[in-house]
Design an enzyme around this catalytic site. Structure first.
Site, PDB file in Angstrom:
ATOM      1  N   GLY A  10       0.922  -1.165  -0.060  1.00 48.92           N
ATOM      2  CA  GLY A  10       0.085  -0.009   0.195  1.00 48.92           C
ATOM      3  C   GLY A  10       0.803   1.152  -0.038  1.00 48.92           C
ATOM      4  NE  ARG A  20      13.760  16.537  -2.767  1.00 51.95           N
ATOM      5  CZ  ARG A  20      14.106  17.264  -1.893  1.00 51.95           C
ATOM      6  NH1 ARG A  20      14.188  16.656  -0.738  1.00 51.95           N
ATOM      7  NH2 ARG A  20      14.721  18.336  -1.963  1.00 51.95           N
ATOM      8  NE  ARG A  24      16.896  16.185  -5.637  1.00 49.24           N
ATOM      9  CZ  ARG A  24      16.579  17.456  -5.833  1.00 49.24           C
ATOM     10  NH1 ARG A  24      16.616  18.389  -4.834  1.00 49.24           N
ATOM     11  NH2 ARG A  24      15.930  17.874  -7.043  1.00 49.24           N
ATOM     12  NE  ARG A  71      -1.946  -5.073  -1.889  1.00 49.64           N
ATOM     13  CZ  ARG A  71      -1.232  -4.494  -0.641  1.00 49.64           C
ATOM     14  NH1 ARG A  71      -0.264  -5.058  -0.176  1.00 49.64           N
ATOM     15  NH2 ARG A  71      -1.863  -3.292  -0.039  1.00 49.64           N
ATOM     16  N   GLY A 103       4.617  -6.911   4.631  1.00 47.36           N
ATOM     17  CA  GLY A 103       4.832  -7.724   3.501  1.00 47.36           C
ATOM     18  C   GLY A 103       6.177  -7.406   2.692  1.00 47.36           C
ATOM     19  CB  THR A 124       2.861   1.063   6.415  1.00 43.64           C
ATOM     20  OG1 THR A 124       1.420   0.637   6.781  1.00 43.64           O
ATOM     21  CG2 THR A 124       3.830   0.846   7.585  1.00 43.64           C
ATOM     22  CG  ASP A 128       1.450  -2.127  10.421  1.00 42.55           C
ATOM     23  OD1 ASP A 128       2.223  -1.553   9.798  1.00 42.55           O
ATOM     24  OD2 ASP A 128       0.707  -2.911   9.915  1.00 42.55           O
ATOM     25  NE  ARG A 153     -15.076  18.100  16.932  1.00 42.97           N
ATOM     26  CZ  ARG A 153     -14.777  17.215  17.815  1.00 42.97           C
ATOM     27  NH1 ARG A 153     -15.378  16.949  18.725  1.00 42.97           N
ATOM     28  NH2 ARG A 153     -13.458  16.566  17.732  1.00 42.97           N
ATOM     29  NE  ARG A 170      -5.487  -5.684   6.410  1.00 43.41           N
ATOM     30  CZ  ARG A 170      -5.005  -5.017   5.544  1.00 43.41           C
ATOM     31  NH1 ARG A 170      -5.670  -4.048   4.823  1.00 43.41           N
ATOM     32  NH2 ARG A 170      -3.768  -5.227   5.239  1.00 43.41           N
ATOM     33  CB  ALA A 185     -12.849  10.469  19.787  1.00 42.03           C
ATOM     34  CG  HIS A 214     -20.654  16.767  19.124  1.00 45.22           C
ATOM     35  ND1 HIS A 214     -20.443  18.219  19.531  1.00 45.22           N
ATOM     36  CD2 HIS A 214     -19.310  16.079  19.156  1.00 45.22           C
ATOM     37  CE1 HIS A 214     -19.186  18.097  19.835  1.00 45.22           C
ATOM     38  NE2 HIS A 214     -18.654  17.092  19.738  1.00 45.22           N
ATOM     39  NE  ARG A 242     -28.225   9.144   9.523  1.00 40.72           N
ATOM     40  CZ  ARG A 242     -29.169   8.878  10.326  1.00 40.72           C
ATOM     41  NH1 ARG A 242     -28.921   8.362  11.511  1.00 40.72           N
ATOM     42  NH2 ARG A 242     -30.270   9.324   9.999  1.00 40.72           N
ATOM     43  CE1 TYR A 248      -7.062   1.084  -0.154  1.00 39.90           C
ATOM     44  CE2 TYR A 248      -9.372   1.204  -0.604  1.00 39.90           C
ATOM     45  CZ  TYR A 248      -8.255   0.421  -0.405  1.00 39.90           C
ATOM     46  OH  TYR A 248      -8.076  -0.863  -0.113  1.00 39.90           O
TER      47      TYR A 248
END
Length: 318
Positions: A10, A20, A24, A71, A103, A124, A128, A153, A170, A185, A214, A242, A248
């Site tokens: 990813g 870069r 360089r 991949r 991976g 990534t 993780d 918000r 994940r 939050a 809220h 909601r 992505y």
């Protein structure tokens, strides 16, 4: 020396900045650099392009990876790895730098164990990877997510509803945790910590009873479905809820100043390792210092979860 660079898995903001920096730094020190297009698949196909100083100009601020990523199931097999090694030797590449996640690191280790000098940079957004406090793109993603939560918000307050924001992660809840703390939050749901729907509903209900207009719940995709959490909050509390799945969009955008500086330092470090004859290592940042650890060690460990920050988040949501 001839140095190859590829990006795999990813994409993450800052990959271009890393390319870069490596290019360089290497050229200034008298080396030649080759970009490998489309990750390990492109490596097996011999998609090598020479890179000079101008080729990596005007990419510092761009998200994604101009070398592209793909991949490859074929590369996971011994025949695919041998094909990749043959292409590297054919192109007279001496060292290979891989920018990617878990991976991608496994692929780099496989080539290293077959005798080829490889190096890993942690590209990534999930944060993780072990033996580094931050991965490339994580800071940018957290800032992006915080901005989107701020937008949600506003409409949540207008309609007096609870918004559930589902973010990537994940196996790691770092995006949810850091973005949740930074956006205030009410609840943060992550795979590293057990949680109950009853407790989530209680926190939301108590907030509205105190006069809040809220509620904000941030959910890591590996812990729960945002849509399911919203349905349960409505069913159990009678309050409107909601769900918004960011998807992505979290991988895009211009890298933050932190990620640009991080990749600049990591790029310098990997060339230092190459010139020192140290290979089979992954570059990281620990306590503000740029470090290197054997790829095998990094892959044998799990990234560290910040329990203290999670406790702080729970206290601040009261």
């Amino acid at each position: 020396m001839n140095i190859g660079i590829l990006t795999s898995g990813g994409d993450s903001q800052g990959m271009n900045s890393a390319i870069r920096a490596i290019t360089r730094t290497a050229i200034v020190k008298g080396h030649k650099v080759f970009g490998i297009q489309k990750g390990y698949q492109g490596l097996m196909e011999g998609l090598f392009i020479p890179l000079d100083l101008r080729d990596v100009g005007d990419i510092l601020h761009r998200g994604g990876t101009f070398l592209q990523s793909a991949r490859s199931l074929e590369f996971k097999e011994a025949t695919g790895q041998e094909k990749a090694l043959a292409k590297l030797r054919e192109a007279n590449i001496d060292h290979l730098v891989v920018i990617g996640g878990d991976g991608s690191y496994h692929g780099a280790l496989a080539l290293y164990e077959r005798g080829f000098p490889t190096y890993g940079l942690p590209g990534t957004i999930d944060n993780d990877i072990a033996c580094t406090d931050y991965t490339i793109g994580f800071d940018t993603t957290v800032n992006l997510v915080v901005g989107l939560i701020n937008n949600v918000r506003d409409t949540s307050t207008s309609h007096e509803r609870t918004s559930i924001i589902e973010v990537m992660g994940r196996g790691s809840g770092d995006i949810a945790l850091h973005a949740g703390v930074a956006s205030g939050a009410d609840v943060i749901i992550i795979p590293e910590v057990e949680w109950s729907m009853d407790e989530v509903c209680q926190v939301i209900h108590e907030g509205f009873n105190r006069g809040k207009k809220h509620g904000i719940v941030v959910v890591a995709e590996g812990a729960a479905s945002g849509e399911h959490v919203a349905e349960e909050i409505e069913r159990k509390t009678g309050l409107e809820a909601r769900s918004t799945k960011l998807g992505y969009v979290q991988r895009g955008g211009s890298p933050s100043a932190f990620d640009r500086i991080l990749t600049s330092r990591m790029g310098d470090k990997v060339i230092e390792c190459i010139e020192s004859g140290i290979s089979g290592v992954a570059i990281g940042i620990e306590g503000g210092e740029i470090t290197s650890h054997p790829l095998k060690e990094v892959l044998s460990k799990k990234s560290t979860f910040d329990v203290k920050l999670y406790e702080i988040a729970k206290n601040l949501s009261k």
